[in-house]
Design an enzyme around this catalytic site. Structure first.
Site, PDB file in Angstrom:
ATOM      1  N   ASP A  14       0.866  -1.183   0.000  1.00  0.00           N
ATOM      2  CA  ASP A  14       0.000   0.000   0.000  1.00  0.00           C
ATOM      3  C   ASP A  14       0.902   1.231   0.000  1.00  0.00           C
ATOM      4  O   ASP A  14       2.113   1.124   0.249  1.00  0.00           O
ATOM      5  CB  ASP A  14      -0.883  -0.007   1.260  1.00  0.00           C
ATOM      6  CG  ASP A  14      -1.767   1.229   1.363  1.00  0.00           C
ATOM      7  OD1 ASP A  14      -2.321   1.665   0.338  1.00  0.00           O
ATOM      8  OD2 ASP A  14      -1.907   1.771   2.476  1.00  0.00           O
ATOM      9  N   SER A  15       0.299   2.389  -0.229  1.00  0.00           N
ATOM     10  CA  SER A  15       1.047   3.647  -0.121  1.00  0.00           C
ATOM     11  C   SER A  15       1.580   3.839   1.293  1.00  0.00           C
ATOM     12  O   SER A  15       2.454   4.677   1.513  1.00  0.00           O
ATOM     13  CB  SER A  15       0.128   4.818  -0.458  1.00  0.00           C
ATOM     14  OG  SER A  15      -0.912   4.903   0.499  1.00  0.00           O
ATOM     15  N   CYS A  77      -4.340  -1.076  -2.116  1.00  0.00           N
ATOM     16  CA  CYS A  77      -4.413   0.384  -2.242  1.00  0.00           C
ATOM     17  C   CYS A  77      -5.316   0.702  -3.425  1.00  0.00           C
ATOM     18  O   CYS A  77      -5.004   0.319  -4.565  1.00  0.00           O
ATOM     19  CB  CYS A  77      -3.004   0.939  -2.481  1.00  0.00           C
ATOM     20  SG  CYS A  77      -2.960   2.733  -2.717  1.00  0.00           S
ATOM     21  N   GLU A 155      -1.654   7.419   9.038  1.00  0.00           N
ATOM     22  CA  GLU A 155      -0.190   7.226   9.000  1.00  0.00           C
ATOM     23  C   GLU A 155       0.445   7.583  10.348  1.00  0.00           C
ATOM     24  O   GLU A 155       1.511   7.099  10.684  1.00  0.00           O
ATOM     25  CB  GLU A 155       0.443   8.058   7.874  1.00  0.00           C
ATOM     26  CG  GLU A 155       0.194   7.503   6.471  1.00  0.00           C
ATOM     27  CD  GLU A 155       0.850   6.157   6.217  1.00  0.00           C
ATOM     28  OE1 GLU A 155       2.029   6.003   6.513  1.00  0.00           O
ATOM     29  OE2 GLU A 155       0.140   5.242   5.730  1.00  0.00           O
ATOM     30  N   CYS A 187     -10.836   3.572   0.512  1.00  0.00           N
ATOM     31  CA  CYS A 187      -9.393   3.727   0.749  1.00  0.00           C
ATOM     32  C   CYS A 187      -9.066   2.798   1.904  1.00  0.00           C
ATOM     33  O   CYS A 187      -9.779   2.778   2.916  1.00  0.00           O
ATOM     34  CB  CYS A 187      -9.073   5.173   1.118  1.00  0.00           C
ATOM     35  SG  CYS A 187      -7.403   5.399   1.775  1.00  0.00           S
ATOM     36  N   HIS A 189      -6.922   2.855   4.137  1.00  0.00           N
ATOM     37  CA  HIS A 189      -6.601   3.474   5.431  1.00  0.00           C
ATOM     38  C   HIS A 189      -7.856   3.653   6.300  1.00  0.00           C
ATOM     39  O   HIS A 189      -7.761   3.658   7.531  1.00  0.00           O
ATOM     40  CB  HIS A 189      -5.957   4.853   5.235  1.00  0.00           C
ATOM     41  CG  HIS A 189      -4.509   4.823   4.859  1.00  0.00           C
ATOM     42  ND1 HIS A 189      -4.066   4.426   3.611  1.00  0.00           N
ATOM     43  CD2 HIS A 189      -3.391   5.156   5.563  1.00  0.00           C
ATOM     44  CE1 HIS A 189      -2.742   4.513   3.570  1.00  0.00           C
ATOM     45  NE2 HIS A 189      -2.304   4.953   4.743  1.00  0.00           N
TER      46      HIS A 189
HETATM   47  N1  DGL Z   1      -4.642   3.276   1.181  1.00  0.00           N
HETATM   48  C1  DGL Z   1      -4.621   4.048  -0.042  1.00  0.00           C
HETATM   49  C2  DGL Z   1      -5.860   3.776  -0.857  1.00  0.00           C
HETATM   50  O1  DGL Z   1      -6.514   2.781  -0.652  1.00  0.00           O
HETATM   51  C3  DGL Z   1      -4.347   5.484   0.266  1.00  0.00           C
HETATM   52  C4  DGL Z   1      -3.794   6.223  -0.893  1.00  0.00           C
HETATM   53  C5  DGL Z   1      -2.989   7.447  -0.518  1.00  0.00           C
HETATM   54  O2  DGL Z   1      -1.889   7.281  -0.015  1.00  0.00           O
HETATM   55  O3  DGL Z   1      -3.475   8.553  -0.760  1.00  0.00           O
HETATM   56  O4  DGL Z   1      -6.189   4.514  -1.743  1.00  0.00           O
END
Ligand code: DGL
Length: 276
Positions: A14-15, A77, A155, A187, A189
């Site tokens: 993931d990011s 992600c 984060e 998302c 997160h």
């Molecule tokens: N968890 C990422 C997603 O599902 C977040 C993306 C981001 O870092 O903006 O889109």
């Protein structure tokens, strides 16, 4: 496609730390599978970056996972998926399982006929989401709500702080006022903010998170290819991050619910520490 080993790990990225919500679902669904997670927290959030940058990061991380011999890559992600999935699948020698906002199940579930989708700006502006809305939004209203700032809160593991609460109230209240009875967490997160989201949305609003569906898809793909783990005992999860390793260890331990050691992306070859 290259030949895959039963005992190879599943690679998940993931990011940042959001994909741990998907990793958790995979662990619950497939406890005997070894897991390798890469958090690209050094470059998060992806949501405001341009598509070329995100595609480049997705490529680099997938290459790293392949160095570890993963038998499947899970793009945990939504943003990386909508930007990079086609390119990734065009060259990746192992199966790639990806995410998309759960608009279809939400459209099937809504009674009020109004669905709210919470996601990053990149995800919501993508052709994939436009396609999902066209396919499943014919007789309902789908409200797309970008949520800048939420990824950053997760984060930092600020799951219940005043700032997180204020952001969520700002994003969710208009959806509720418009009659939404179903909220899609678009998302990875956002499931970590579930407590606040539930508190703000109230008990009657459905909150749709596709993590379990993704985990079941991973299980199905491994089964089809006959590369499921043959272990009878739980396997380990390993963690790598592009953020400073100490910070990453603290945050990932908090979200994973166990104390884990996270390796920096540079030191990943020399150390391999397991934790569950
Ligand atoms: N968890 C990422 C997603 O599902 C977040 C993306 C981001 O870092 O903006 O889109």
């Amino acid at each position: 496609m290259k030949s895959l080993r039963n005992d190879a790990p599943i690679g998940v990225f993931d990011s940042g730390v959001g994909g741990l919500s998907v990793l958790r679902a995979i662990r619950d669904e497939l406890p005997a599978e070894s897991l390798l997670y890469v958090a690209d927290s050094g470059y998060a959030p992806y949501g405001d970056r341009d598509a070329g940058f995100i595609a480049d990061r997705a490529t680099k991380i997938t290459e790293l996972l392949l160095e570890y011999g993963v038998k499947t890559v899970v793009v945990a992600c939504n943003t990386a998926t909508v930007v990079a999935i086609e390119k990734l699948r065009s060259w990746c020698p192992v199966p790639v399982v990806a995410m998309e906002p759960a608009i279809k199940p939400a459209a099937q579930r809504t009674r009020s006929g109004v669905v709210g989708v919470l996601a990053t700006s990149q995800t919501l502006a993508s052709p994939s989401v436009a396609r999902l809305c066209a396919a499943h939004g014919k007789n309902i209203e789908i409200l797309l709500q970008p949520c800048p700032g939420l990824v950053e809160q997760v984060e930092k593991a600020e799951l219940t702080s005043d700032t997180s609460r204020a952001l969520l109230i700002r994003y969710i209240s208009p959806l509720l006022e418009a009659g939404a009875d179903t909220l899609v967490l678009g998302c990875t997160h956002y499931p970590f903010l579930n407590k606040l989201i539930r508190e703000i949305a109230g008990p009657d609003v459905a909150i749709v998170d596709p993590a379990t569906a993704v985990a079941k898809e991973v299980a199905r793909r491994l089964g089809d290819q006959r590369v499921s783990s043959l272990r009878s005992s739980p396997a380990a999860a390993r963690f790598i991050s592009s953020a400073a390793a100490d910070d990453a260890s603290a945050i990932i331990s908090a979200l994973w619910g166990n104390s884990v050691i996270v390796h920096g992306i540079e030191q990943h070859r020399s150390n391999q520490v397991t934790a569950r």
